[in-house]
Write an enzyme that holds these catalytic residues in place. Structure first.
Site, mmCIF file in Angstrom:
data_model
loop_
_atom_site.group_PDB
_atom_site.id
_atom_site.type_symbol
_atom_site.label_atom_id
_atom_site.label_comp_id
_atom_site.label_asym_id
_atom_site.label_seq_id
_atom_site.Cartn_x
_atom_site.Cartn_y
_atom_site.Cartn_z
ATOM 1 N N PRO A 1 -0.393 -14.487 19.034
ATOM 2 C CA PRO A 1 -1.798 -14.081 18.953
ATOM 3 C C PRO A 1 -2.748 -15.152 18.408
ATOM 4 O O PRO A 1 -2.423 -15.841 17.431
ATOM 5 C CB PRO A 1 -1.758 -12.882 17.994
ATOM 6 C CG PRO A 1 -0.378 -12.336 18.136
ATOM 7 C CD PRO A 1 0.507 -13.506 18.440
ATOM 8 N N ASN A 2 -3.887 -15.237 19.054
ATOM 9 C CA ASN A 2 -5.019 -16.092 18.660
ATOM 10 C C ASN A 2 -4.818 -17.586 18.904
ATOM 11 O O ASN A 2 -5.739 -18.377 18.709
ATOM 12 C CB ASN A 2 -5.394 -15.859 17.181
ATOM 13 C CG ASN A 2 -5.845 -14.434 16.949
ATOM 14 O OD1 ASN A 2 -6.730 -13.941 17.650
ATOM 15 N ND2 ASN A 2 -5.236 -13.744 15.992
ATOM 16 N N ARG B 1 -10.742 -22.410 16.232
ATOM 17 C CA ARG B 1 -10.363 -21.719 14.993
ATOM 18 C C ARG B 1 -10.635 -22.650 13.813
ATOM 19 O O ARG B 1 -11.132 -23.755 13.989
ATOM 20 C CB ARG B 1 -8.887 -21.311 15.053
ATOM 21 C CG ARG B 1 -8.586 -20.313 16.153
ATOM 22 C CD ARG B 1 -7.154 -19.837 16.095
ATOM 23 N NE ARG B 1 -6.931 -18.924 14.974
ATOM 24 C CZ ARG B 1 -5.718 -18.474 14.622
ATOM 25 N NH1 ARG B 1 -4.641 -18.865 15.278
ATOM 26 N NH2 ARG B 1 -5.585 -17.631 13.614
ATOM 27 N N TYR C 1 -5.980 -25.525 11.450
ATOM 28 C CA TYR C 1 -5.346 -25.570 12.772
ATOM 29 C C TYR C 1 -5.689 -26.797 13.615
ATOM 30 O O TYR C 1 -5.162 -26.938 14.726
ATOM 31 C CB TYR C 1 -5.706 -24.286 13.549
ATOM 32 C CG TYR C 1 -5.367 -23.016 12.789
ATOM 33 C CD1 TYR C 1 -4.067 -22.797 12.324
ATOM 34 C CD2 TYR C 1 -6.334 -22.052 12.513
ATOM 35 C CE1 TYR C 1 -3.744 -21.649 11.612
ATOM 36 C CE2 TYR C 1 -6.015 -20.888 11.806
ATOM 37 C CZ TYR C 1 -4.723 -20.690 11.358
ATOM 38 O OH TYR C 1 -4.404 -19.553 10.651
ATOM 39 N N ASN D 1 5.472 -20.744 18.164
ATOM 40 C CA ASN D 1 4.528 -20.497 17.071
ATOM 41 C C ASN D 1 4.115 -19.027 17.219
ATOM 42 O O ASN D 1 3.318 -18.690 18.091
ATOM 43 C CB ASN D 1 3.307 -21.407 17.170
ATOM 44 C CG ASN D 1 2.350 -21.172 15.996
ATOM 45 O OD1 ASN D 1 2.482 -20.195 15.253
ATOM 46 N ND2 ASN D 1 1.386 -22.071 15.832
ATOM 47 N N ALA E 1 0.305 -14.838 13.628
ATOM 48 C CA ALA E 1 0.444 -13.881 12.516
ATOM 49 C C ALA E 1 1.672 -12.983 12.655
ATOM 50 O O ALA E 1 2.110 -12.377 11.667
ATOM 51 C CB ALA E 1 -0.823 -13.036 12.407
ATOM 52 N N HIS F 1 4.600 -12.999 10.183
ATOM 53 C CA HIS F 1 4.638 -12.332 8.877
ATOM 54 C C HIS F 1 5.059 -10.871 8.962
ATOM 55 O O HIS F 1 5.340 -10.261 7.939
ATOM 56 C CB HIS F 1 3.263 -12.462 8.213
ATOM 57 C CG HIS F 1 2.690 -13.846 8.336
ATOM 58 N ND1 HIS F 1 3.350 -14.965 7.850
ATOM 59 C CD2 HIS F 1 1.553 -14.325 8.934
ATOM 60 C CE1 HIS F 1 2.640 -16.050 8.133
ATOM 61 N NE2 HIS F 1 1.546 -15.688 8.800
ATOM 62 N N ASP G 1 13.713 -9.573 16.562
ATOM 63 C CA ASP G 1 14.913 -9.057 17.231
ATOM 64 C C ASP G 1 15.073 -9.677 18.625
ATOM 65 O O ASP G 1 16.174 -10.054 19.012
ATOM 66 C CB ASP G 1 14.829 -7.529 17.377
ATOM 67 C CG ASP G 1 15.154 -6.800 16.070
ATOM 68 O OD1 ASP G 1 15.627 -7.453 15.117
ATOM 69 O OD2 ASP G 1 14.926 -5.572 16.008
ATOM 70 N N GLU H 1 10.733 -23.135 15.057
ATOM 71 C CA GLU H 1 9.471 -22.466 14.712
ATOM 72 C C GLU H 1 8.449 -23.514 14.282
ATOM 73 O O GLU H 1 8.777 -24.403 13.492
ATOM 74 C CB GLU H 1 9.776 -21.504 13.552
ATOM 75 C CG GLU H 1 8.590 -20.783 12.977
ATOM 76 C CD GLU H 1 8.986 -19.964 11.732
ATOM 77 O OE1 GLU H 1 10.185 -19.953 11.350
ATOM 78 O OE2 GLU H 1 8.080 -19.373 11.138
ATOM 79 N N HIS I 1 4.386 -24.173 12.897
ATOM 80 C CA HIS I 1 3.083 -23.713 12.396
ATOM 81 C C HIS I 1 2.185 -24.919 12.201
ATOM 82 O O HIS I 1 2.613 -25.915 11.614
ATOM 83 C CB HIS I 1 3.227 -22.963 11.069
ATOM 84 C CG HIS I 1 4.051 -21.740 11.210
ATOM 85 N ND1 HIS I 1 3.569 -20.597 11.808
ATOM 86 C CD2 HIS I 1 5.340 -21.486 10.890
ATOM 87 C CE1 HIS I 1 4.534 -19.694 11.836
ATOM 88 N NE2 HIS I 1 5.615 -20.210 11.294
ATOM 89 N N SER J 1 -0.487 -24.970 10.323
ATOM 90 C CA SER J 1 -0.820 -25.014 8.894
ATOM 91 C C SER J 1 0.457 -24.834 8.079
ATOM 92 O O SER J 1 1.503 -24.472 8.623
ATOM 93 C CB SER J 1 -1.808 -23.894 8.562
ATOM 94 O OG SER J 1 -1.200 -22.627 8.769
ATOM 95 N N ARG K 1 -0.677 -21.050 1.593
ATOM 96 C CA ARG K 1 -1.918 -20.330 1.901
ATOM 97 C C ARG K 1 -1.886 -18.955 1.213
ATOM 98 O O ARG K 1 -1.310 -18.829 0.142
ATOM 99 C CB ARG K 1 -2.089 -20.232 3.426
ATOM 100 C CG ARG K 1 -2.235 -21.610 4.090
ATOM 101 C CD ARG K 1 -2.448 -21.499 5.577
ATOM 102 N NE ARG K 1 -3.654 -20.749 5.896
ATOM 103 C CZ ARG K 1 -3.964 -20.309 7.118
ATOM 104 N NH1 ARG K 1 -3.154 -20.569 8.128
ATOM 105 N NH2 ARG K 1 -5.079 -19.633 7.334
ATOM 106 N N ARG L 1 1.027 -14.743 3.970
ATOM 107 C CA ARG L 1 1.585 -15.713 4.939
ATOM 108 C C ARG L 1 2.912 -16.291 4.467
ATOM 109 O O ARG L 1 3.609 -16.978 5.213
ATOM 110 C CB ARG L 1 0.592 -16.844 5.194
ATOM 111 C CG ARG L 1 -0.654 -16.391 5.909
ATOM 112 C CD ARG L 1 -1.507 -17.564 6.338
ATOM 113 N NE ARG L 1 -2.888 -17.151 6.454
ATOM 114 C CZ ARG L 1 -3.415 -16.611 7.563
ATOM 115 N NH1 ARG L 1 -2.706 -16.470 8.648
ATOM 116 N NH2 ARG L 1 -4.683 -16.231 7.578
#
Ligand code: DQA
Length: 146
Positions: free
Chosen positions: A9-10, A17, A22, A73, A76, A79, A86, A97, A99, A101, A106, A110
């Site tokens: 998402p996002n 952003r 980011y 990535n 959100a 979290h 799964d 993985e 990220h 940031s 943070r 997070r």
């Protein structure tokens, strides 16, 4: 070798952003950079972004059968996305993985990462460079273990 590149998402609006967290690159620019590197390594990439957890899961269920690794990535969903977690486990593929940031430096929420323990590597805080390093690590791992 084929690698799935997933963004949650996002991440479709990267570039618009918070630039401090980011960076300034759009997702298309990041993916183009990844594609350049993949050609050097002679690796095939399949890209997917969604703002919906179920769509990410559908993609993984369909495409993981024909892939050797996943670079993700989760945004959100990192979290709280237990069904995405799964689905990642069920692929039985090595997962890296990324990220942009540093999620450990943070807000408190997070710091929880539901991918703990299921990824071979987590790269964070390096903005878009994290994706390139993540791809390198994943390719190295797959070549070593296959
Ligand atoms: C992110 C970190 C997440 O906490 C956030 O929700 C994102 C992006 C990152 O790349 O730093 O959307 O995954």
């Amino acid at each position: 070798m084929k690698i799935l590149i997933l963004n949650g998402p996002n991440l479709n609006i990267l570039g618009n952003r918070d630039k401090n967290h980011y960076g300034i690159k759009s997702l298309d620019e990041i993916n183009a950079e990844l594609e350049n590197h993949a050609q050097k390594y002679k690796v095939e990439l399949l890209f997917f972004q969604s703002n919906h957890e179920g769509e990410l899961i559908d993609f993984l269920q369909k495409e993981s059968k024909h892939a050797d690794g996943v670079l993700i990535n989760p945004g959100a969903l990192t979290h709280y996305g237990y069904s995405l977690r799964d689905a990642l486990v069920d692929t039985d593929l090595p997962i890296v993985e990324v990220h942009l940031s540093n999620i450990k430096k943070r807000e408190e929420f997070r710091k929880t990462d539901v991918l703990d323990g299921i990824v071979i590597k987590r790269i964070m805080g390096l903005k878009e460079k994290g994706y390139i390093i993540g791809l390198e690590k994943l390719v190295e791992h797959i070549r070593k273990t296959s």
